[in-house]
Design a protein around this motif. Sequence first.
Motif: not given
Length: 301
Positions: A64-68, A177, A180, A182, A207
Amino acid sequence: MEHGTVTILDPSEIYRPDVNEKQFEGTDFKPSAKEIEKFRQFVEHPPEDDPQLAMIKNTYKLMHTHQTVEYVRKKHEQWCKFDRGEFTIMKALEFINTIVDESDPDTSVPNIYHAFQTAERIRERHPDKEWMILTGLIHDLGKVMAAWGEPQWSVVGDTFVVGCAVADSIVYRKTSFVDNPDLNNPAYNSKCGIYEEHCGLANVMMSWGHDEYFYRVLIENDCKLPEEGLYMIRYHSFYPWHTGGDYMHLCNNKDMEMLKWVREFNQFDLYSKSDGLPDLDALRPYYQALIDKYIPGTLKW
């Protein structure tokens, strides 16, 4: 709550309301309360003596941090070249024999066993639907990315739409998140974000994970599975949609027609997980015949 685990599935604590009648609409499956309680326990504060639950939460935190939006676009470019080699379906199943899903609280065995468990459960209930039985066997084959070096947070776990507001039913939604980037982009924070209402799920970016990758592999290799099977593969991890009831505003009529099939598949994907391991050698000839019918030969991966 007891002993640090959630025994009543409360969306305010675990953010994935699996005890939801919507999940089983259009299916003939009605799990017992006892059966439901065994599954889907995502714990916000894992006990110190349970490293598996801590690993699961950390996997989702990284995801949830890196999936942009930018990350997903890069992964499409990287993996959709299909330049990893050419392998049969059975060979790919051997690859996932090395993988234990770090996001799944319901299993601790190599993924190949889950593949056969799911397929056999479908075979019991729908013996006339060969395509669906095969779908059960192969639905997680996108996890070969983990065997080839992709971090598990970019392979496994529930999927969600990037490029629009984060849905309420996503597991660990309130805490994971926060880093993140985004979330700080106004273009991505509205209900529809960069998409048009009812644009269709095929026109949004999920994602990155094993669902989308293996769907792309099958399309690239002209597989003969029907559209229902392809939807099951592409969206079986999209729990915020098929179980949480979110993202309906992005769906078109086709998505809504296919939702019942994804939900039908989910009961076998989820409730087939057990410690009883199937005899893989005994089952292989039957499943090889299905592979030869629908996805023969070698595939580009």
